[in-house]
Design an enzyme around this catalytic site. Structure first.
Site, short mmCIF file in Angstrom:
data_model
loop_
_atom_site.label_atom_id
_atom_site.label_comp_id
_atom_site.label_asym_id
_atom_site.label_seq_id
_atom_site.Cartn_x
_atom_site.Cartn_y
_atom_site.Cartn_z
CE LYS A 125 0.02 -1.33 34.74
NZ LYS A 125 0.50 -1.99 36.46
CG ASP A 165 3.42 -3.49 36.21
OD1 ASP A 165 2.33 -3.52 37.07
OD2 ASP A 165 3.00 -4.16 35.62
CB THR A 208 1.88 -5.44 45.57
OG1 THR A 208 2.35 -4.06 45.07
CG2 THR A 208 0.99 -5.10 44.80
CG ASN A 239 7.53 -4.85 44.65
OD1 ASN A 239 6.68 -4.69 44.84
ND2 ASN A 239 8.48 -4.28 45.64
#
Ligand code: NDP
Length: 444
Positions: A125, A165, A208, A239
């Site tokens: 990440k 992200d 997602t 998103n």
């Protein structure tokens, strides 16, 4: 002292001031106790100590110049947590709250999430404390170029493949990719979430949110129920939230509330998603505009009270720790049946206990939002094979991956006597594959 307690105590001592990382590690390791008890070889090989220590942490300076000629310096991060089962994979977050603790908690979660997808991807990440809000196109582009000017030497299609992200969407991925290609002179799948014209995959944008609804649908089907006519509350309007709302609506549910970091909207006749998309995706505006444009809709300042709206299904899709004990109690009192985490770690530890203790079906982030990274892995497969699958093909694979995740976490929970506890099920199912790979690869 139990092995797990010793590892947690040492982690807290060695990494002070990393509250979010402690929180994620505590949740994960506590549910691994029965697994550790069955496998004494883990302690002999210090497997848990290695599991919670990132393989590599990269910290760097990101200097950039604004439109007025002023120089700014932000912090850049990439935590390459585990490559046990594949190249590091996980998103980049641009938000002023980003710090090492947050990147490490997200990285550790990502390791198990990626394992749960059953695809060959390790965990990582990254991000920056840069705030994209209010910046011009030119400023965003120059920041992304500066960020990649350092990051490029640490990533690669077979080494580490970042994605988006919070604060990093298609626009930012485009600028990051352009700079990588310019420096390295290779058009390869080094980032996912790319545009369709330069190597992206269909469904990645929706993945997602759609995946979240697919796993909720599977949990409901297991109880002879479905989305039809359910009332749904979704936090966030980015998103994940937008495409969760789209899929929930298409499965017959009514989404009555959404939010951003300033406040939430309530539309009892059902949110008009076209209006939300216009405001958030096209204008990059604030959610309060919705109430000005849609008759009968309300806007309320502050995000927390969104959880006081009665609903059957709650989908927290904004950020970490947005749903605390008090909010969890309100949802329970109002009869919530299912909580599916679209965001990473949106529910506090005591909030989770309240759901589990009251028979709410609770689907934790590492299982429930794994559809994004799973589709990223499908994008990687298409890039390597120089292929381009249809929307239906990718969507079908996504749906089957999410069903499979549900089966796995449900099975693991049962196997360890924790039926219906998907927090334990997800941690155990994700961990077992990583642990097997680590044992096979020796002390590395
Ligand atoms: P976006 O930036 O697209 O949207 C984030 C949304 O959450 C926005 O509505 C934003 O409001 C709100 N938000 C952000 N920070 C806060 C805060 N501190 N308090 C309240 N609201 C906040 O991000 P994504 O939709 O991509 O990500 C949302 C969550 O989902 C994150 O936890 C992320 O880690 C997780 N996730 C994302 C994946 C993906 O594929 N994108 C994959 C897996 C997980 P505002 O507009 O006001 O900033």
């Amino acid at each position: 002292m139990h092995y797990v307690d010793r590892v947690l105590a040492s982690l807290k001592e060695k990494n002070p001031n990393e509250a979010e990382f402690h929180q994620a590690a505590t949740e994960i390791l506590n549910s691994l106790r029965p697994v550790v008890d069955r496998h004494p070889e883990y302690e002999k090989t210090a497997l848990l100590e290695r599991f919670v220590e990132p393989e590599r942490v990269i910290l760097f300076r990101v200097p950039w110049v604004d439109d007025g000629g002023n120089v700014h310096v932000n912090k850049g991060y990439r935590v390459q947590f585990s490559s046990a089962i594949g190249p590091y994979k996980g998103g980049l977050r641009f938000h002023p709250t980003v710090n090492l603790s947050i990147v490490k908690f997200l990285g550790l979660e990502q390791v198990l999430k990626n394992s749960l997808t059953s695809l060959p991807i390790g965990g990582g990440k990254g991000g920056s404390d840069f705030d994209p809000k209010g910046k011009s196109e030119g400023e965003i582009m120059r920041f992304c170029q500066s960020f990649m000017t350092e990051l490029y030497r640490h990533v690669g299609a077979d080494t580490d493949v970042p994605a988006g992200d919070i604060g990093v969407g298609g626009r930012e991925i485009g600028y990051l990719f352009g700079q990588y290609k310019r420096i390295v002179n290779e058009h390869v799948g080094v980032l996912t979430g790319r545009g369709l014209s330069y190597g992206g995959s269909l469904v990645r944008t929706e993945a997602t949110g759609y995946g979240l609804c697919y796993i909720v649908e599977e949990a409901l089907a297991d109880r002879n129920d479905g989305f039809k006519d359910k009332t749904v509350v979704i936090s966030g309007s980015g998103n994940v939230a937008i495409y969760a709302a789209e899929k929930a609506q298409s499965l017959g549910a009514k989404v009555v509330a959404m939010s951003d970091s300033n406040g939430y909207i309530f539309d009892k006749s059902g949110i008009s998603l076209d209006v939300v998309k216009q405001i958030k995706e096209t204008e990059r505006g604030r959610i309060r505009l919705y109430a000005e444009r849609v008759k009968g809709a309300e806007y309320h300042d502050g995000c927390r009270d969104i959880w006081s709206i009665p609903c059957d299904i709650a989908l927290p899709c904004a950020t970490q720790n947005e749903l605390d004990l008090e909010s969890a109690k309100r949802l329970v009192q109002n009869g919530v049946k299912v909580v599916g985490e679209g965001a990473n770690m949106p529910t506090t530890l005591d909030g989770i206990s309240a759901f589990l203790g009251n028979g709410v079906v609770f689907l934790p982030a590492k299982a429930a939002n794994a559809g994004g990274v799973a589709t990223s892995a499908l994008e990687m497969a298409q890039s390597s094979g120089r292929l381009f699958w249809t929307f239906e093909e990718v969507d079908l694979r996504l749906r089957s991956i999410m069903k499979n995740i549900y089966r796995n976490i449900d099975g693991a929970a049962r196997e360890y006597g924790a039926e219906g506890d998907y927090v334990a099920g997800a941690n155990i199912a994700g961990f077992r594959k990583v642990a097997d790979a680590m044992l096979a690869q020796g002390i590395v």
